[in-house]
Design a protein around this motif. Sequence first.
Motif, PDB file in Angstrom:
ATOM      1  N   ASN A  50       0.842  -1.181   0.000  1.00 14.53           N
ATOM      2  CA  ASN A  50       0.000   0.000   0.000  1.00 14.53           C
ATOM      3  C   ASN A  50       0.889   1.247   0.000  1.00 14.53           C
ATOM      4  O   ASN A  50       1.466   1.615   1.019  1.00 14.53           O
ATOM      5  N   GLY A  51       0.986   1.881  -1.159  1.00 10.31           N
ATOM      6  CA  GLY A  51       1.828   3.067  -1.298  1.00 10.31           C
ATOM      7  C   GLY A  51       1.361   4.235  -0.456  1.00 10.31           C
ATOM      8  O   GLY A  51       2.168   5.031   0.015  1.00 10.31           O
ATOM      9  N   HIS A  52       0.053   4.349  -0.260  1.00 14.80           N
ATOM     10  CA  HIS A  52      -0.471   5.435   0.577  1.00 14.80           C
ATOM     11  C   HIS A  52       0.003   5.258   2.018  1.00 14.80           C
ATOM     12  O   HIS A  52       0.368   6.230   2.686  1.00 14.80           O
ATOM     13  N   PHE A  53       0.004   4.026   2.500  1.00 11.60           N
ATOM     14  CA  PHE A  53       0.462   3.772   3.866  1.00 11.60           C
ATOM     15  C   PHE A  53       1.945   4.132   3.999  1.00 11.60           C
ATOM     16  O   PHE A  53       2.332   4.824   4.941  1.00 11.60           O
ATOM     17  N   ALA A  54       2.762   3.676   3.057  1.00 11.30           N
ATOM     18  CA  ALA A  54       4.191   3.976   3.120  1.00 11.30           C
ATOM     19  C   ALA A  54       4.439   5.485   3.072  1.00 11.30           C
ATOM     20  O   ALA A  54       5.286   6.005   3.807  1.00 11.30           O
ATOM     21  N   ALA A  55       3.686   6.192   2.234  1.00 17.19           N
ATOM     22  CA  ALA A  55       3.838   7.647   2.158  1.00 17.19           C
ATOM     23  C   ALA A  55       3.445   8.308   3.473  1.00 17.19           C
ATOM     24  O   ALA A  55       4.073   9.276   3.911  1.00 17.19           O
ATOM     25  N   GLN A  56       2.417   7.785   4.135  1.00 16.59           N
ATOM     26  CA  GLN A  56       2.021   8.335   5.432  1.00 16.59           C
ATOM     27  C   GLN A  56       3.057   8.045   6.504  1.00 16.59           C
ATOM     28  O   GLN A  56       3.283   8.870   7.397  1.00 16.59           O
ATOM     29  N   VAL A  57       3.696   6.887   6.426  1.00 21.96           N
ATOM     30  CA  VAL A  57       4.788   6.585   7.353  1.00 21.96           C
ATOM     31  C   VAL A  57       5.904   7.608   7.170  1.00 21.96           C
ATOM     32  O   VAL A  57       6.465   8.118   8.150  1.00 21.96           O
ATOM     33  N   VAL A  58       6.195   7.940   5.933  1.00 21.00           N
ATOM     34  CA  VAL A  58       7.202   8.963   5.655  1.00 21.00           C
ATOM     35  C   VAL A  58       6.758  10.301   6.236  1.00 21.00           C
ATOM     36  O   VAL A  58       7.542  10.990   6.914  1.00 21.00           O
ATOM     37  N   ALA A  59       5.517  10.682   6.006  1.00 17.79           N
ATOM     38  CA  ALA A  59       5.019  11.967   6.515  1.00 17.79           C
ATOM     39  C   ALA A  59       5.074  12.026   8.036  1.00 17.79           C
ATOM     40  O   ALA A  59       5.499  13.042   8.611  1.00 17.79           O
ATOM     41  N   VAL A  60       4.669  10.958   8.703  1.00 19.29           N
ATOM     42  CA  VAL A  60       4.694  10.919  10.170  1.00 19.29           C
ATOM     43  C   VAL A  60       6.137  10.996  10.674  1.00 19.29           C
ATOM     44  O   VAL A  60       6.429  11.692  11.655  1.00 19.29           O
ATOM     45  N   THR A  61       7.032  10.307   9.986  1.00 24.69           N
ATOM     46  CA  THR A  61       8.435  10.345  10.389  1.00 24.69           C
ATOM     47  C   THR A  61       9.015  11.740  10.201  1.00 24.69           C
ATOM     48  O   THR A  61       9.742  12.235  11.066  1.00 24.69           O
ATOM     49  N   ILE A  62       8.690  12.375   9.094  1.00 25.84           N
ATOM     50  CA  ILE A  62       9.155  13.743   8.864  1.00 25.84           C
ATOM     51  C   ILE A  62       8.642  14.655   9.976  1.00 25.84           C
ATOM     52  O   ILE A  62       9.390  15.485  10.508  1.00 25.84           O
ATOM     53  N   ALA A  64       7.873  13.775  12.995  1.00 30.63           N
ATOM     54  CA  ALA A  64       8.576  13.430  14.237  1.00 30.63           C
ATOM     55  C   ALA A  64       9.993  13.978  14.242  1.00 30.63           C
ATOM     56  O   ALA A  64      10.513  14.353  15.296  1.00 30.63           O
ATOM     57  N   VAL A  65      10.605  14.062  13.077  1.00 32.50           N
ATOM     58  CA  VAL A  65      11.924  14.699  12.990  1.00 32.50           C
ATOM     59  C   VAL A  65      11.764  16.191  13.237  1.00 32.50           C
ATOM     60  O   VAL A  65      12.512  16.792  14.019  1.00 32.50           O
ATOM     61  N   GLN A  66      10.774  16.803  12.582  1.00 32.51           N
ATOM     62  CA  GLN A  66      10.577  18.243  12.729  1.00 32.51           C
ATOM     63  C   GLN A  66      10.283  18.625  14.173  1.00 32.51           C
ATOM     64  O   GLN A  66      10.807  19.606  14.679  1.00 32.51           O
ATOM     65  N   SER A  67       9.464  17.842  14.851  1.00 37.81           N
ATOM     66  CA  SER A  67       9.123  18.169  16.234  1.00 37.81           C
ATOM     67  C   SER A  67      10.291  17.931  17.180  1.00 37.81           C
ATOM     68  O   SER A  67      10.301  18.435  18.298  1.00 37.81           O
ATOM     69  N   GLY A  68      11.254  17.145  16.733  1.00 35.20           N
ATOM     70  CA  GLY A  68      12.406  16.837  17.569  1.00 35.20           C
ATOM     71  C   GLY A  68      12.254  15.553  18.361  1.00 35.20           C
ATOM     72  O   GLY A  68      13.215  15.045  18.925  1.00 35.20           O
ATOM     73  N   VAL A  69      11.049  15.002  18.413  1.00 30.33           N
ATOM     74  CA  VAL A  69      10.789  13.792  19.192  1.00 30.33           C
ATOM     75  C   VAL A  69      11.678  12.647  18.730  1.00 30.33           C
ATOM     76  O   VAL A  69      12.308  11.970  19.539  1.00 30.33           O
ATOM     77  N   LEU A  70      11.741  12.425  17.438  1.00 27.39           N
ATOM     78  CA  LEU A  70      12.530  11.324  16.908  1.00 27.39           C
ATOM     79  C   LEU A  70      14.025  11.580  17.075  1.00 27.39           C
ATOM     80  O   LEU A  70      14.789  10.653  17.351  1.00 27.39           O
ATOM     81  N   LEU A  71      14.432  12.818  16.949  1.00 27.55           N
ATOM     82  CA  LEU A  71      15.850  13.134  17.104  1.00 27.55           C
ATOM     83  C   LEU A  71      16.291  12.951  18.548  1.00 27.55           C
ATOM     84  O   LEU A  71      17.368  12.405  18.812  1.00 27.55           O
ATOM     85  N   GLU A  72      15.468  13.398  19.479  1.00 26.64           N
ATOM     86  CA  GLU A  72      15.802  13.252  20.898  1.00 26.64           C
ATOM     87  C   GLU A  72      15.876  11.790  21.309  1.00 26.64           C
ATOM     88  O   GLU A  72      16.773  11.393  22.053  1.00 26.64           O
ATOM     89  N   SER A  73      14.950  10.981  20.832  1.00 29.00           N
ATOM     90  CA  SER A  73      14.902   9.590  21.273  1.00 29.00           C
ATOM     91  C   SER A  73      15.958   8.716  20.601  1.00 29.00           C
ATOM     92  O   SER A  73      16.294   7.658  21.124  1.00 29.00           O
ATOM     93  N   THR A  74      16.493   9.158  19.447  1.00 31.18           N
ATOM     94  CA  THR A  74      17.491   8.348  18.743  1.00 31.18           C
ATOM     95  C   THR A  74      18.889   8.928  18.796  1.00 31.18           C
ATOM     96  O   THR A  74      19.853   8.222  18.543  1.00 31.18           O
ATOM     97  N   GLY A  75      18.986  10.228  19.053  1.00 29.75           N
ATOM     98  CA  GLY A  75      20.287  10.885  19.037  1.00 29.75           C
ATOM     99  C   GLY A  75      20.791  11.185  17.628  1.00 29.75           C
ATOM    100  O   GLY A  75      21.921  11.623  17.455  1.00 29.75           O
ATOM    101  N   LEU A  76      19.955  10.953  16.620  1.00 28.45           N
ATOM    102  CA  LEU A  76      20.341  11.221  15.241  1.00 28.45           C
ATOM    103  C   LEU A  76      20.159  12.690  14.894  1.00 28.45           C
ATOM    104  O   LEU A  76      19.341  13.382  15.502  1.00 28.45           O
ATOM    105  N   THR A  77      20.880  13.143  13.890  1.00 29.72           N
ATOM    106  CA  THR A  77      20.608  14.450  13.308  1.00 29.72           C
ATOM    107  C   THR A  77      19.457  14.280  12.327  1.00 29.72           C
ATOM    108  O   THR A  77      19.115  13.155  11.940  1.00 29.72           O
ATOM    109  N   ALA A  78      18.882  15.382  11.888  1.00 28.78           N
ATOM    110  CA  ALA A  78      17.793  15.299  10.909  1.00 28.78           C
ATOM    111  C   ALA A  78      18.276  14.615   9.632  1.00 28.78           C
ATOM    112  O   ALA A  78      17.595  13.738   9.093  1.00 28.78           O
ATOM    113  N   GLY A  79      19.442  14.991   9.155  1.00 30.06           N
ATOM    114  CA  GLY A  79      19.975  14.372   7.940  1.00 30.06           C
ATOM    115  C   GLY A  79      20.173  12.879   8.092  1.00 30.06           C
ATOM    116  O   GLY A  79      19.833  12.099   7.195  1.00 30.06           O
TER     117      GLY A  79
END
Length: 118
Positions: A50-62, A64-79
Amino acid sequence: MRRHSHAFYDDMVGYEPTAQIYRKNSAAAAHRVYELIEEGVESGVFRALNGHFAAQVVAVTIDAVQSGVLLESTGLTAGDAFSELGDLLLDGLSSGQAASEPPSAAVRSPRDQVSAPR
């Protein structure tokens, strides 16, 4: 995005005009991911999903990166986070046709057409 400091990134997403641009680019990136998935499925490079689902996973991840939640929990940079997302998607989308190559190496060309939000 790897060249930006954490402070720069925080300023970019914390300032409403640039945050709006970031959201617009994020939506465009998610839509482009959908298109690339559909093209890849049609050509047999990607397995059917389901391409729509995969695209939404990308949107949600983006988001989470923008909000900083994903960066804080992983220690990764946005890039780095976007690079990891690309690898995760490509390896998960692989149809396994090129058994002698790693899945992501067999399908690198579509990924090169998508860039992280700017």
